[in-house]
Design a protein around this motif. Structure first.
Motif, PDB file in Angstrom:
ATOM      1  N   GLY A 386      27.760 -16.686  14.821  1.00  0.00           N
ATOM      2  CA  GLY A 386      27.930 -16.394  16.263  1.00  0.00           C
ATOM      3  C   GLY A 386      27.862 -14.816  16.570  1.00  0.00           C
ATOM      4  O   GLY A 386      26.960 -13.901  15.922  1.00  0.00           O
ATOM      5  N   ALA A 387      28.683 -14.242  17.241  1.00  0.00           N
ATOM      6  CA  ALA A 387      28.452 -12.872  17.879  1.00  0.00           C
ATOM      7  C   ALA A 387      28.838 -11.850  16.700  1.00  0.00           C
ATOM      8  O   ALA A 387      28.394 -10.972  16.648  1.00  0.00           O
ATOM      9  CB  ALA A 387      29.787 -12.718  18.604  1.00  0.00           C
ATOM     10  N   HIS A 388      29.596 -12.301  15.635  1.00  0.00           N
ATOM     11  CA  HIS A 388      29.792 -11.233  14.501  1.00  0.00           C
ATOM     12  C   HIS A 388      28.403 -10.911  13.719  1.00  0.00           C
ATOM     13  O   HIS A 388      28.367 -10.028  13.415  1.00  0.00           O
ATOM     14  CB  HIS A 388      30.867 -11.931  13.304  1.00  0.00           C
ATOM     15  N   ALA A 389      27.857 -12.297  13.496  1.00  0.00           N
ATOM     16  CA  ALA A 389      26.225 -12.022  12.824  1.00  0.00           C
ATOM     17  C   ALA A 389      25.282 -11.362  13.866  1.00  0.00           C
ATOM     18  O   ALA A 389      24.688 -10.389  13.452  1.00  0.00           O
ATOM     19  CB  ALA A 389      25.678 -13.379  12.554  1.00  0.00           C
ATOM     20  N   THR A 390      25.679 -11.495  15.130  1.00  0.00           N
ATOM     21  CA  THR A 390      24.722 -10.810  15.779  1.00  0.00           C
ATOM     22  C   THR A 390      24.893  -9.303  16.019  1.00  0.00           C
ATOM     23  O   THR A 390      24.096  -8.345  15.873  1.00  0.00           O
ATOM     24  CB  THR A 390      24.917 -11.312  17.519  1.00  0.00           C
ATOM     25  N   LEU A 391      26.193  -8.688  16.015  1.00  0.00           N
ATOM     26  CA  LEU A 391      26.512  -7.399  15.801  1.00  0.00           C
ATOM     27  C   LEU A 391      26.018  -6.859  14.533  1.00  0.00           C
ATOM     28  O   LEU A 391      25.528  -5.703  14.610  1.00  0.00           O
ATOM     29  CB  LEU A 391      28.079  -7.114  15.903  1.00  0.00           C
TER      30      LEU A 391
END
Ligand code: MSP
Length: 682
Positions: A386-391
């Motif tokens: 999710g957002a962790h991977a995107t960042l």
């Protein structure tokens, strides 16, 4: 592999202004970047050019000796560079004996190669440029110097000449074999066609004044100031054969880069390489030529004191790093730009206070609030989702792009990429909502991961931006509890910030400049005489802000007049143009490489487009109401490349992208096949 970067050596006839600061800051950011990458050894050189008729004349006007004059002005350069965080390893003055000896040594080498002969010189000389001109190069009537707008003087004296003409073919060959010898490409082409048009031998000594280095064995002559000045790049290394010379100039794999302004390209890209060839020495690898800053639309000049913006004053008021950031971010390094105080404050508030400052403040405050200021452990299982991977991907991309662009001497693009990470990290905080996680004890590990992740992202942004903003980035690192990382480059994601690190109390590093403070600053920075008569940089009437209906005088829109004259051919009321008229438009395929909003201008986007062959242009387009910046990056559009540059919303626009729509743009032009940028459209 060593890395050697130099600035021009500045004349001591003038105190340093923002134009000089620009070159030194650009070269400094490069040196800092290469040091951070662990590319040892790195060496940066700057200094002062203290000989020649111009300095002698200035000293005379001031009733002092040239040496005393130089001694007093040089202190202004030294203190300014210190103030602006310039990390030069050496500072060379051409009046030092270590320099004079090497200049004479180089002279002897040219002489030994049979390239110096005595003759008579009769020609036109501009003292402002310290350069010789032919009539064709001057403005007529009156033989006026195109740069200084003053008549040149006729010089008739005995002079030594350097056989520049002998090296014409070898120099052309060198350009052909080394496409990066002069950058950007447009400057390379310009200087190459100058060389192809024919090189004449160069007068390299003067007898009518004595403020210079004597010609060996003929002290009636002083060595031409440019031969003297250019030699600084090797005299500061101790001259041919010295250990520093061997390391930074003589070694085959030494990267030698001169950063210069476009005004002195001829000296660096023609005289200097020919001198080096004659002396049997290696040539620089790249001469990077940056553009020219005007101030509120006017050329920086002695006769307009208001244009001579003092970088020290700005640095005192809003910090050195804000000035460094603005200069390197606002305009891609090869292009011309206009220095606007309003835009400087705009950038400060949007990019520094709002984006970066806010990120740091939120991160450190939340850490204090939720976990007593101690960095928690990341959770490996969450990292890839999710957002962790995107960042994480954004951080890895920002690092790669920063490397690519700093390596390519494109700091504006490097900063753009870093700011995508900063904005990405702010968006991550908003979506991960640590304040909600903190309410649920069962989600403690997840909260820890979120806090760790955005702290790591802040740390990466600070490390990546540090070549441009060394002072503030070091402060960020100190607040993050890792001051020892100053000067390092990020390596692997989630390894830079050790869990258990204790953070300091958050301090705002870029406090927002509110309206009253902005007014106060503008009053301090802009002298009263500059406020009258000179339009503010962004005081452009709203009517011309929509590029699609651009109608101002300096940038005639390439469209038929609204009311056709009786004589004009018409077609249902619209004026018909001949093919000849149409063919005057230089239409090209352009790729949009970056886009951003123009502060306080709702309709405008500032774009950088790629025109192929290393050429980029900055263009302001009135499309912000129809297109978000991130939605158009990467598109291929049709571009009018020979529209006269104009200021739109205070920002220089160098061309126009074509789009459909009357009042408001409804669609951008497009191509139905993939074609390389720069392809002609007809
Ligand atoms: N002494 C020579 C250079 C000799 S190098 C071997 C000289 N000195 S200078 O003081 O006139 O500085 C020139 C440099 O200052 C320019 O090449 C450029 O790098 C910088 N700039 C001066 N005014 C500038 C602007 N208005 N805009 C951008 N750079 C400017 O020439």
């Amino acid at each position: 592999m060593s890395f050697y970067v130099t600035t021009p050596i500045y004349y001591v006839n003038d105190a340093p202004h923002v134009g000089h600061a620009y070159t030194s800051i650009a070269a400094d950011a490069l040196a800092r970047y290469h040091r951070a990458r662990g590319r040892e050894p790195v060496r940066m050189l700057t200094g002062t050019d203290e000989h020649g008729q111009k300095i002698a004349d200035t000293a005379k006007e001031r009733g002092t000796t040239p040496q005393a004059h130089a001694d007093s002005v040089v202190t202004r350069f030294l203190s300014t560079w210190k103030h602006l965080g310039i990390s030069n390893d050496d500072f060379i003055r051409t009046t030092e004996s270590r320099h004079k000896e090497i200049v004479q040594d180089v002279w002897r080498r040219l002489e030994a190669a049979g390239d110096i002969y005595l003759g008579d010189y009769e020609g036109l000389y501009c003292v402002g440029c310290e350069a010789f001109y032919t009539e064709g190069q001057l403005e007529q009537p009156g033989n006026i110097c195109p740069d200084h707008k003053k008549p040149v003087s006729l010089v008739k004296e005995s002079s030594y000449f350097f056989r520049l003409s002998k090296y014409q073919d070898r120099l052309i060959e060198h350009f052909e074999k080394n496409p990066d010898f002069v950058r950007p490409e447009s400057r390379r082409n310009e200087i190459l066609s100058f060389i192809r048009s024919g090189l004449r031998d160069l007068s390299v000594s003067r007898t009518s004044f004595s403020w210079g280095i004597p010609v060996p064995n003929d002290p009636k002559h002083v060595i031409y100031v440019w031969i003297d000045a250019l030699t600084n790049y090797i005299s500061a290394l101790g001259g041919v054969g010295a250990p520093l010379y061997q390391q930074f100039w003589g070694a085959d794999d030494a990267t030698r880069i001169h950063v210069i302004g476009k005004d002195i390209l001829r000296f660096h890209a023609v005289y200097w390489p020919c001198m080096l060839m004659s002396a049997g020495l290696p040539l620089p690898r790249t001469i990077f030529t940056h553009g020219w800053w005007t101030v509120r639309g006017q050329k920086i000049s002695k006769s307009l004191p208001a244009t001579k913006v003092d970088p020290n004053l700005i640095a005192d008021d809003i910090g050195v790093d804000a000035l460094r950031y603005y200069l390197l971010r606002e305009i891609p390094l090869g292009l011309d730009g206009d220095f606007s105080f309003e835009a400087l404050i705009g950038r400060f508030n949007s990019d520094l206070a709002n984006d970066l400052g806010n990120l740091l403040n939120r991160t450190v405050s939340m850490l204090q609030k939720y976990v007593d200021g101690v960095v928690p452990e990341p959770v490996p299982a969450l990292d890839g989702v999710g957002a962790h991977a995107t960042l994480r991907e954004q951080a890895v991309r920002a690092k790669a792009e920063a490397e690519r662009n700093f390596d390519a001497i494109a700091p504006a693009r490097a900063l753009e990429a870093i700011w995508e990470l900063v904005r990405g990290a702010n968006a991550y905080v908003a979506s991960a909502a640590p304040w909600t996680l903190a309410k649920d004890p069962a989600r403690k590990a997840e909260l820890g991961h979120v806090l760790h992740t955005f702290l790591e992202a802040s740390l990466w942004a600070a490390l990546l931006a540090a070549p441009v903003m060394p002072g503030k980035c070091a402060e960020i690192l100190a607040q993050l509890g890792v001051p020892h990382l100053a000067g390092k480059w990020p390596t692997e994601w989630n390894t830079m910030l050790p869990p258990g690190t204790t953070m300091a109390t958050p301090q705002p590093i870029f406090p927002r400049i509110d309206e009253p403070r902005a007014k106060q600053l503008l009053d301090r920075w802009i002298p009263p005489e500059a406020r009258e008569g000179v339009p503010a940089a962004d005081g452009v009437p709203a009517a011309i802000e929509d590029q699609v209906t651009l109608k101002n005088k300096s940038a005639p829109a390439p469209r038929p007049p609204a009311a056709p004259t009786a004589a004009a051919a018409t077609n249902g009321g619209a004026t018909l143009v001949s093919y000849e008229d149409f063919s005057r438009l230089d239409l090209r395929v352009a790729h949009i490489v970056s886009a951003e909003r123009v502060p306080k201008k709702d309709k405008l986007l500032k774009l950088v487009v790629d025109l192929g062959g290393g050429q980029t242009r900055q263009v302001v387009a009135g499309i912000a109401e129809s297109y978000a910046p991130e939605a158009i990056v990467g598109r291929r559009v049709i571009f009018l490349a020979n529209l006269k540059p104009a200021k739109i919303g205070g920002v220089e626009s160098q061309g126009m992208i074509l789009a459909a729509g009357e009042e408001k743009v409804v669609a951008l032009s497009a191509l139905d096949q993939e074609v390389p940028p720069g392809t002609k459209v007809r």
